[in-house]
Design a protein around this motif. Structure first.
Motif, PDB file in Angstrom:
ATOM      1  N   LEU A 208      68.698  34.015  37.591  1.00 36.79           N
ATOM      2  CA  LEU A 208      68.620  35.091  38.329  1.00 36.79           C
ATOM      3  C   LEU A 208      67.730  36.233  37.874  1.00 36.79           C
ATOM      4  O   LEU A 208      67.592  37.029  38.876  1.00 36.79           O
ATOM      5  CB  LEU A 208      70.309  35.657  37.659  1.00 36.79           C
ATOM      6  N   TRP A 209      67.299  36.092  36.965  1.00 39.96           N
ATOM      7  CA  TRP A 209      66.182  37.014  36.488  1.00 39.96           C
ATOM      8  C   TRP A 209      64.927  36.607  37.192  1.00 39.96           C
ATOM      9  O   TRP A 209      64.236  37.614  37.837  1.00 39.96           O
ATOM     10  CB  TRP A 209      65.465  36.779  35.096  1.00 39.96           C
ATOM     11  N   THR A 210      64.596  35.484  37.485  1.00 37.52           N
ATOM     12  CA  THR A 210      63.639  34.876  38.645  1.00 37.52           C
ATOM     13  C   THR A 210      63.694  35.775  39.884  1.00 37.52           C
ATOM     14  O   THR A 210      62.880  36.173  40.419  1.00 37.52           O
ATOM     15  CB  THR A 210      63.544  33.588  38.640  1.00 37.52           C
TER      16      THR A 210
ATOM     17  N   LEU B  69      65.610  38.094  40.887  1.00 37.92           N
ATOM     18  CA  LEU B  69      65.418  39.730  40.539  1.00 37.92           C
ATOM     19  C   LEU B  69      64.114  40.095  40.434  1.00 37.92           C
ATOM     20  O   LEU B  69      63.880  41.066  41.152  1.00 37.92           O
ATOM     21  CB  LEU B  69      66.299  39.973  39.233  1.00 37.92           C
ATOM     22  N   THR B  70      63.370  39.338  39.645  1.00 34.63           N
ATOM     23  CA  THR B  70      61.797  39.770  39.676  1.00 34.63           C
ATOM     24  C   THR B  70      61.212  39.558  41.040  1.00 34.63           C
ATOM     25  O   THR B  70      60.302  40.544  41.421  1.00 34.63           O
ATOM     26  CB  THR B  70      61.173  38.996  38.725  1.00 34.63           C
ATOM     27  N   CYS B  71      61.454  38.608  41.591  1.00 34.27           N
ATOM     28  CA  CYS B  71      60.835  38.270  43.078  1.00 34.27           C
ATOM     29  C   CYS B  71      61.236  39.332  43.846  1.00 34.27           C
ATOM     30  O   CYS B  71      60.458  39.919  44.752  1.00 34.27           O
ATOM     31  CB  CYS B  71      61.119  36.870  43.414  1.00 34.27           C
ATOM     32  N   ASN B  72      62.630  39.716  43.892  1.00 34.03           N
ATOM     33  CA  ASN B  72      63.120  40.672  45.071  1.00 34.03           C
ATOM     34  C   ASN B  72      62.275  42.123  44.642  1.00 34.03           C
ATOM     35  O   ASN B  72      62.074  42.970  45.615  1.00 34.03           O
ATOM     36  CB  ASN B  72      64.540  40.857  44.801  1.00 34.03           C
ATOM     37  N   VAL B  73      62.180  42.524  43.414  1.00 31.30           N
ATOM     38  CA  VAL B  73      61.470  43.691  43.111  1.00 31.30           C
ATOM     39  C   VAL B  73      60.038  43.833  43.479  1.00 31.30           C
ATOM     40  O   VAL B  73      59.655  44.545  43.943  1.00 31.30           O
ATOM     41  CB  VAL B  73      61.727  43.988  41.472  1.00 31.30           C
ATOM     42  N   PHE B  74      59.524  42.698  43.303  1.00 30.85           N
ATOM     43  CA  PHE B  74      57.918  42.451  43.682  1.00 30.85           C
ATOM     44  C   PHE B  74      57.918  42.755  45.377  1.00 30.85           C
ATOM     45  O   PHE B  74      56.939  43.391  46.162  1.00 30.85           O
ATOM     46  CB  PHE B  74      57.438  41.302  43.385  1.00 30.85           C
ATOM     47  N   VAL B  75      58.849  41.836  46.187  1.00 33.20           N
ATOM     48  CA  VAL B  75      58.929  41.995  47.462  1.00 33.20           C
ATOM     49  C   VAL B  75      59.252  43.411  47.958  1.00 33.20           C
ATOM     50  O   VAL B  75      58.527  44.009  48.823  1.00 33.20           O
ATOM     51  CB  VAL B  75      60.186  41.193  48.247  1.00 33.20           C
ATOM     52  N   VAL B  76      60.163  44.262  47.386  1.00 32.40           N
ATOM     53  CA  VAL B  76      60.544  45.535  47.711  1.00 32.40           C
ATOM     54  C   VAL B  76      59.263  46.604  47.375  1.00 32.40           C
ATOM     55  O   VAL B  76      58.633  47.320  48.391  1.00 32.40           O
ATOM     56  CB  VAL B  76      61.693  46.030  47.033  1.00 32.40           C
ATOM     57  N   THR B  77      58.575  46.461  46.261  1.00 28.90           N
ATOM     58  CA  THR B  77      57.155  47.108  45.975  1.00 28.90           C
ATOM     59  C   THR B  77      56.198  46.731  46.649  1.00 28.90           C
ATOM     60  O   THR B  77      55.466  47.720  47.190  1.00 28.90           O
ATOM     61  CB  THR B  77      57.064  46.896  44.445  1.00 28.90           C
ATOM     62  N   ALA B  78      55.943  45.525  47.117  1.00 28.46           N
ATOM     63  CA  ALA B  78      54.927  45.207  48.132  1.00 28.46           C
ATOM     64  C   ALA B  78      55.221  45.837  49.383  1.00 28.46           C
ATOM     65  O   ALA B  78      54.153  46.324  49.849  1.00 28.46           O
ATOM     66  CB  ALA B  78      54.720  43.789  48.079  1.00 28.46           C
TER      67      ALA B  78
END
Length: 75
Positions: A19-21, A23-32
């Motif tokens: 789940l943390w993986t 979450l981290t990937c989704n936050v990076f997608v949104v930031t990018a």
């Protein structure tokens, strides 16, 4: 746990680390995506930001396809 599920809604139960993986990937997608849109609308060089955004989305979809449910890719 509710804030974690708001960023990645899935019908399959995941472990905490997975789940943390997600979450981290989704936050990076949104930031990018935000950086890409900012550069696009200010008419700066967007090639690098676009490539990073595309790779982030591809990795996100691959993770969902492997560890999630096929219906997760729909929304």
């Amino acid at each position: 746990m509710i804030p974690l599920y708001l960023l990645h809604i899935t019908t399959v139960e995941h472990s905490e680390s997975l789940l943390w993986t997600f979450l981290t990937c989704n936050v990076f997608v949104v930031t990018a995506g935000i950086v890409f849109m900012y550069k696009l609308f200010t008419q700066k060089k967007v090639r690098g930001a676009g490539i990073v955004f595309g790779i982030a989305i591809a990795i996100n979809y691959i993770l969902i396809a492997i560890f999630g449910d096929p219906f997760d890719l729909l929304g």
